[in-house]
Design an enzyme around this catalytic site. Structure first.
Site, PDB file in Angstrom:
ATOM      1  N   ASP A  42     -30.966  29.060  -2.192  1.00 22.67           N
ATOM      2  CA  ASP A  42     -30.879  28.104  -1.093  1.00 22.67           C
ATOM      3  C   ASP A  42     -32.243  27.901  -0.456  1.00 22.67           C
ATOM      4  OD1 ASP A  42     -27.701  29.413  -0.007  1.00 22.67           O
ATOM      5  OD2 ASP A  42     -28.211  27.916  -1.503  1.00 22.67           O
ATOM      6  N   ALA A  43     -33.001  28.988  -0.377  1.00 27.96           N
ATOM      7  CA  ALA A  43     -34.322  28.910   0.255  1.00 27.96           C
ATOM      8  C   ALA A  43     -35.237  27.981  -0.550  1.00 27.96           C
ATOM      9  CB  ALA A  43     -34.924  30.299   0.365  1.00 27.96           C
ATOM     10  N   TYR A  45     -34.302  25.618  -2.539  1.00 22.30           N
ATOM     11  CA  TYR A  45     -33.775  24.265  -2.426  1.00 22.30           C
ATOM     12  C   TYR A  45     -34.228  23.647  -1.103  1.00 22.30           C
ATOM     13  CZ  TYR A  45     -30.288  20.555  -1.998  1.00 22.30           C
ATOM     14  OH  TYR A  45     -29.671  19.357  -1.823  1.00 22.30           O
ATOM     15  N   ASP A  46     -34.098  24.434  -0.045  1.00 27.87           N
ATOM     16  CA  ASP A  46     -34.519  23.945   1.269  1.00 27.87           C
ATOM     17  C   ASP A  46     -36.005  23.611   1.282  1.00 27.87           C
ATOM     18  OD1 ASP A  46     -32.309  26.080   3.204  1.00 27.87           O
ATOM     19  OD2 ASP A  46     -32.027  24.144   2.244  1.00 27.87           O
ATOM     20  N   SER A  91      -2.944  33.884  -1.481  1.00 28.46           N
ATOM     21  CA  SER A  91      -2.899  33.106  -2.712  1.00 28.46           C
ATOM     22  C   SER A  91      -1.565  33.370  -3.396  1.00 28.46           C
ATOM     23  CB  SER A  91      -4.067  33.469  -3.609  1.00 28.46           C
ATOM     24  OG  SER A  91      -4.120  34.855  -3.751  1.00 28.46           O
ATOM     25  N   GLU A 125       7.793  22.650  -5.137  1.00 28.97           N
ATOM     26  CA  GLU A 125       6.817  21.692  -4.602  1.00 28.97           C
ATOM     27  C   GLU A 125       5.666  21.512  -5.588  1.00 28.97           C
ATOM     28  OE1 GLU A 125       5.398  23.479  -0.988  1.00 28.97           O
ATOM     29  OE2 GLU A 125       7.415  23.761  -0.173  1.00 28.97           O
ATOM     30  N   LYS A 127       2.122  21.543  -7.042  1.00 34.11           N
ATOM     31  CA  LYS A 127       0.965  22.333  -6.612  1.00 34.11           C
ATOM     32  C   LYS A 127      -0.251  21.406  -6.614  1.00 34.11           C
ATOM     33  CE  LYS A 127      -1.347  26.742  -7.363  1.00 34.11           C
ATOM     34  NZ  LYS A 127      -2.725  26.288  -7.361  1.00 34.11           N
ATOM     35  N   ASP A 129      -3.898  20.006  -6.424  1.00 35.34           N
ATOM     36  CA  ASP A 129      -5.169  20.593  -6.822  1.00 35.34           C
ATOM     37  C   ASP A 129      -6.281  20.063  -5.919  1.00 35.34           C
ATOM     38  OD1 ASP A 129      -6.906  22.113  -8.198  1.00 35.34           O
ATOM     39  OD2 ASP A 129      -6.902  20.898 -10.028  1.00 35.34           O
ATOM     40  N   ARG A 148     -10.062  27.903   3.697  1.00 30.16           N
ATOM     41  CA  ARG A 148      -9.420  29.175   3.407  1.00 30.16           C
ATOM     42  C   ARG A 148     -10.433  30.311   3.356  1.00 30.16           C
ATOM     43  NH1 ARG A 148      -8.406  32.118  -1.229  1.00 30.16           N
ATOM     44  NH2 ARG A 148      -6.494  33.324  -1.151  1.00 30.16           N
ATOM     45  N   TYR A 236       2.205  21.967   3.742  1.00 33.34           N
ATOM     46  CA  TYR A 236       3.218  22.725   3.002  1.00 33.34           C
ATOM     47  C   TYR A 236       3.427  24.158   3.496  1.00 33.34           C
ATOM     48  CZ  TYR A 236      -1.008  24.110   0.433  1.00 33.34           C
ATOM     49  OH  TYR A 236      -2.251  24.552   0.100  1.00 33.34           O
ATOM     50  N   LYS A 300       9.192  28.468  -3.778  1.00 36.60           N
ATOM     51  CA  LYS A 300       9.220  29.352  -2.612  1.00 36.60           C
ATOM     52  C   LYS A 300      10.668  29.626  -2.235  1.00 36.60           C
ATOM     53  CE  LYS A 300       5.175  26.920  -0.885  1.00 36.60           C
ATOM     54  NZ  LYS A 300       4.640  25.988   0.104  1.00 36.60           N
ATOM     55  N   LYS A 324       2.264  27.253 -13.524  1.00 31.77           N
ATOM     56  CA  LYS A 324       1.118  26.426 -13.884  1.00 31.77           C
ATOM     57  C   LYS A 324       1.406  25.566 -15.121  1.00 31.77           C
ATOM     58  CE  LYS A 324      -2.492  27.116 -11.989  1.00 31.77           C
ATOM     59  NZ  LYS A 324      -3.437  28.171 -11.717  1.00 31.77           N
ATOM     60  N   CYS A 418     -26.072  50.262 -27.669  1.00 30.32           N
ATOM     61  CA  CYS A 418     -26.170  49.398 -26.500  1.00 30.32           C
ATOM     62  C   CYS A 418     -27.396  48.488 -26.629  1.00 30.32           C
ATOM     63  CB  CYS A 418     -26.281  50.252 -25.241  1.00 30.32           C
ATOM     64  SG  CYS A 418     -26.686  49.291 -23.775  1.00 30.32           S
ATOM     65  N   CYS A 421     -30.045  49.622 -23.625  1.00 32.29           N
ATOM     66  CA  CYS A 421     -30.770  50.899 -23.565  1.00 32.29           C
ATOM     67  C   CYS A 421     -30.815  51.624 -24.904  1.00 32.29           C
ATOM     68  CB  CYS A 421     -30.175  51.799 -22.487  1.00 32.29           C
ATOM     69  SG  CYS A 421     -28.568  52.476 -22.937  1.00 32.29           S
ATOM     70  N   CYS A 442     -21.219  51.788 -23.713  1.00 29.88           N
ATOM     71  CA  CYS A 442     -22.528  52.413 -23.817  1.00 29.88           C
ATOM     72  C   CYS A 442     -22.429  53.801 -23.199  1.00 29.88           C
ATOM     73  CB  CYS A 442     -23.534  51.566 -23.057  1.00 29.88           C
ATOM     74  SG  CYS A 442     -25.051  52.433 -22.681  1.00 29.88           S
ATOM     75  N   CYS A 448     -28.963  53.664 -18.440  1.00 30.96           N
ATOM     76  CA  CYS A 448     -28.797  52.288 -18.924  1.00 30.96           C
ATOM     77  C   CYS A 448     -29.043  51.304 -17.780  1.00 30.96           C
ATOM     78  CB  CYS A 448     -27.407  52.080 -19.498  1.00 30.96           C
ATOM     79  SG  CYS A 448     -27.150  50.402 -20.093  1.00 30.96           S
TER      80      CYS A 448
HETATM   81  S1  IVH Z   1       1.797  27.793  -0.590  1.00 31.34           S
HETATM   82  C1  IVH Z   1       1.446  32.070   0.861  1.00 31.34           C
HETATM   83  N1  IVH Z   1       2.263  25.393  -1.548  1.00 31.34           N
HETATM   84  O1  IVH Z   1      -2.381  26.801  -4.246  1.00 31.34           O
HETATM   85  C2  IVH Z   1       1.505  30.807   0.080  1.00 31.34           C
HETATM   86  N2  IVH Z   1       0.142  26.356  -1.982  1.00 31.34           N
HETATM   87  O2  IVH Z   1      -2.686  29.430  -5.570  1.00 31.34           O
HETATM   88  C3  IVH Z   1       0.453  29.842   0.436  1.00 31.34           C
HETATM   89  N3  IVH Z   1      -1.392  24.893  -3.211  1.00 31.34           N
HETATM   90  O3  IVH Z   1      -4.313  28.410  -1.821  1.00 31.34           O
HETATM   91  C4  IVH Z   1       0.320  28.714  -0.472  1.00 31.34           C
HETATM   92  N4  IVH Z   1      -0.045  23.180  -3.375  1.00 31.34           N
HETATM   93  O4  IVH Z   1      -4.492  25.865  -2.006  1.00 31.34           O
HETATM   94  C5  IVH Z   1       1.383  26.401  -1.453  1.00 31.34           C
HETATM   95  N5  IVH Z   1       2.816  23.250  -2.259  1.00 31.34           N
HETATM   96  C6  IVH Z   1       1.923  24.254  -2.170  1.00 31.34           C
HETATM   97  C7  IVH Z   1       0.624  24.159  -2.727  1.00 31.34           C
HETATM   98  C8  IVH Z   1      -0.239  25.245  -2.623  1.00 31.34           C
HETATM   99  C9  IVH Z   1      -1.246  23.645  -3.657  1.00 31.34           C
HETATM  100  C10 IVH Z   1      -2.623  25.718  -3.386  1.00 31.34           C
HETATM  101  C11 IVH Z   1      -3.163  26.309  -2.125  1.00 31.34           C
HETATM  102  C12 IVH Z   1      -3.172  27.792  -2.343  1.00 31.34           C
HETATM  103  C13 IVH Z   1      -3.135  27.882  -3.826  1.00 31.34           C
HETATM  104  C14 IVH Z   1      -2.498  29.188  -4.242  1.00 31.34           C
END
Ligand code: IVH
Length: 720
Positions: A42-43, A45-46, A91, A125, A127, A129, A148, A236, A300, A324, A418, A421, A442, A448
């Site tokens: 960063d330094a 770059y600055d 998460s 729900e 997810k 992105d 976050r 959400y 959930k 996923k 290795c 070393c 190793c 090492c």
């Molecule tokens: S609930 C304790 N609901 O996914 C549960 N997360 O991998 C809190 N995300 O950090 C998360 N859509 O950024 C929840 N309908 C949804 C979501 C969602 C996207 C993201 C969120 C979270 C990440 C977790």
């Protein structure tokens, strides 16, 4: 960087340099935005930006249309104030198959003691992105917005979030007095394409995907830039709330809508596994037409009472999971196979790939895991392979395409020494099973350099000492210059600011020499280099010293994690810190005759881990290095769990049949209230909870004069 002072530049020199700076800074921005992998500090770059601004100030007529000063570029995130989340932002665990989802629902049922035929309703729900954000409202007014961050601490981006139209500044309806709404900031495909067209037209860097561009947009220092970007928000989840307005996830989402938030229109309450999987397939089929990126479906448990009972494991809730979508794949060629040596001496093979775009991100490395994996794939240099990238994980090689193999190719030979070393690298054999370990390691240990450096990097990393400004590059540099060998040396740096400044100056000079050489220019005269040092490094050294000083007071859990004991990561370190509470108790525990048994009696620590901890403290040089480190530190006790409860700090044993909850739930609940749950009764036990059929443990309790409660008595004690 040119060394000539700005007031000596001729107009034509200035024009040339401005052109070069615009190119160079744009290049760095691209690295930052596209790969999230800056190639300069960063330094540095600055310094480039500063130089650009200085020249522009002297030659205002020469300011270019594509000047970097026209935009706030990739700013380091340290520029935002930190915000501590009142309730951590967690998460989610991942599921990759239908079986994983069935297993999740099974786990939930078992935990709650429900039969296989009893369904638990879940909210499904999409997810989204994007990037998650937490919005705090007091008396219906938006008072703070944060990213976050690491889940505990995020960045204050209130001014930027205020510019997003989907985020109400004032709530409608009848919201609780304090309400933290959490959700995802995202960018639609349309807005993303328009933004990139605009960026391109203005000669600015384009973004790799909508998520990066949403993240880049909310982290602008100038809120006017965020305002110019079309961003959206889906609500959400929530953090702190003064009064709960509903008792279910779907009810909460309805309330959010009534307060003026936008909830994803596709969310659906599902009663059975079949319904859940059908929803998933439906969303998968519509994915491409949604107009924004999603990377899976989140399930959930709908009832908040059940969510409360299910609680959390480490950083994710037991009551939710992310299902996923399958990863994206591409074909490319292995240009080389290199071996990296890790902190524990593990020889990790990495395939260097011909760069290829997979799901919007350029990939040029993939892990090959270990010797057996290379053999299984029969991966060779020159092979064409199929690679896969899922979310943020390191890309994997799925298979070789044999028809595309060059004729002269030879099987890859994994080294037995290795590469750093030269020590032997061996595969340990498990005494009990007689099986070879998958990893070759190793045997060089402390001699090492690779292991030394990796251990130091681990020591300063975010979950350990978290020393700002001291990253991998500087660790390597200081180690190479003989300033760092072991953790204590990091703190000793604070006594040698001049030496540190010198090393940094030389490093910077070397880098710019290399850059000049690459551009075919003459080396800069030494005198100019010396001058630059005084200007540039002062601030960096000062910041670094302050950051190191700041970490001389450290929590016991972070300290234990930082030691880099094999098999002991963040979670185990926390278990140990919670068990021993203070540094003194921990150290004397490690010296105890019965250390292995004591460790194994801690919930969550098994034989292998106990053995590794024992081995670490059995090694005199580890103990000595730790002693030297401790001379610099004040180690704070592990705080008792936030909720003080009648059972915090007590050791509890459950025995016999429990009727109102499963054993697993009882244990999780007790632990969340700060109690230690043990499997056997001793003089150290405080409470035995005995259900019908309790046997020898009940007798032991009487023998040791331990308080005995039945299940109702226990529930009354813990308040429900
Ligand atoms: S609930 C304790 N609901 O996914 C549960 N997360 O991998 C809190 N995300 O950090 C998360 N859509 O950024 C929840 N309908 C949804 C979501 C969602 C996207 C993201 C969120 C979270 C990440 C977790």
């Amino acid at each position: 960087m040119s060394g000539k002072s700005v007031d000596k530049l001729t107009a034509s020199e200035a024009a040339k340099e401005l052109e070069r700076l615009a190119r160079e800074i744009a290049e760095h921005d691209r690295h930052y935005y596209l790969q999230d992998a800056p190639v300069v500090s960063d330094a540095d770059y600055d310094a480039l930006r500063r130089r650009n601004a200085e020249i522009e100030a002297r030659f205002p007529d020469l300011v270019r249309a594509d000047s970097p000063s026209h935009r706030v570029g990739a700013q380091p995130s340290e520029k935002f104030a930190k915000v501590r989340h009142a309730i951590p932002m967690l998460s989610l665990d991942n599921a990759f198959s239908d079986e994983d989802v069935a297993e999740f629902l099974g786990r939930v049922r078992r935990f709650l003691g429900l039969g296989a035929e009893e369904d638990v309703a879940v909210m499904a729900e999409p997810k989204i992105d994007g990037l998650s954000a937490s919005l705090r409202y007091e008396d219906g007014v938006l008072v703070q917005g944060a990213t976050r961050g690491d889940g505990t601490e995020g960045e204050d981006i209130t001014a930027n979030l205020r510019t997003i139209a989907d985020i109400p500044l004032r709530l409608s309806g009848n919201p609780p007095r304090v309400l933290e709404v959490r959700g995802e900031v995202y960018m639609t495909h349309k807005a993303f394409a328009a933004l990139n067209r605009r960026q391109e037209k203005d000669g600015k860097p384009v973004y790799a995907n909508p998520r990066n561009s949403a993240a880049g947009s909310v982290r602008q220092l100038d809120p006017r830039i965020t305002a110019s970007r079309a961003l959206n928000f889906f609500a959400y989840a929530w953090g702190e709330i003064s009064e709960m307005p509903s008792d279910s996830q779907h009810g909460m989402l309805k309330k959010f809508e009534s307060y003026g938030f936008i909830v994803n229109p596709l969310v659906r309450r599902c009663e059975t596994l079949d319904a859940v999987l059908k929803f998933y397939r439906g969303i998968e089929a519509r994915r491409a037409k949604l107009g924004y990126d999603i990377d899976g479906v989140v399930y959930k448990v709908d009832s908040l009472a059940l969510q409360e009972r299910l609680g959390f494991v480490s950083r994710s809730p037991r009551w939710a999971i992310a299902h996923k979508f399958p990863a994206e794949q591409a074909e490319t060629v292995i240009e080389a196979i290199e071996i990296q040596v890790g902190r524990t001496g593990k020889l990790a093979p990495v395939a260097r790939l011909k760069p290829v775009t997979v799901g919007g991100v350029v990939v040029s490395n993939a892990t090959l895991h270990n010797e057996d994996e290379i053999a299984r794939l029969d991966a060779r240099v020159g092979d064409t392979v199929v690679i896969q990238r899922a979310g943020d994980v390191i890309p994997q090689i799925l298979r070789v395409i044999p028809e595309k193999r060059p004729k002269a190719s030879k099987p890859y030979k994994f080294p037995h020494t290795c590469p750093i070393c030269g020590s032997h690298a061996v595969r340990e054999v498990d005494e009990k099973t007689g099986k070879e370990d998958v990893d070759r390691r190793c045997t060089g240990g402390l001699i090492c350099d690779a292991q030394t450096v990796e251990r130091l990097k681990y020591f300063v990393a975010r979950d350990a000492f978290d020393i700002e400004g001291l990253g991998g590059t500087l660790i390597e540099l200081f180690h190479e210059q003989g300033l760092l060998k072991e953790p204590a040396d990091i703190f000793a740096l604070t006594e040698k600011p001049r030496k540190v400044a010198e090393v940094l100056a030389e490093h910077r000079a070397r880098l710019s020499e290399e850059r000049r050489a690459a551009e075919g220019k003459e080396p800069v005269k030494t005198k100019t280099k010396a001058k630059k040092k005084d200007e540039g490094e002062g601030k960096q050294v000062e910041n670094l010293m302050t950051a190191i000083e700041a970490r001389r007071t450290i929590g016991l859990d972070r300290l234990i994690n930082a030691l880099g004991i094999r098999h002991v990561g963040e979670t185990t370190a926390r278990l140990l810190a919670r068990h021993y509470r203070s540094l003194d108790a921990f150290l004397s525990g490690m010296k105890s005759e019965t250390v292995k048994e004591d460790l194994e009696s801690i919930e969550g620590i098994g034989g292998v881990v106990a053995e590794a901890i024992f081995d670490f403290f059995d090694e005199p040089h580890n103990v000595k290095a730790l002693d030297r480190l401790l001379k610099w530190l004040t180690v704070t006790d592990m705080a008792a769990p936030a909720k003080s409860s009648p059972v915090s700090g007590k050791t509890v044993v459950f025995t016999g049949t429990l009727e109102k909850m499963t054993r697993q739930e009882a244990k999780a609940r007790a632990e969340s209230l700060g109690a230690k749950v043990s499997g056997s009764v001793s003089a150290k036990t405080d409470i035995v909870v005995a259900g019908p059929g309790a046997g020898s443990k009940l007798k032991d309790a009487q023998k040791h004069n331990v308080q005995v409660l039945d299940e109702d008595g226990w529930l009354k004690l813990i308040g429900g």
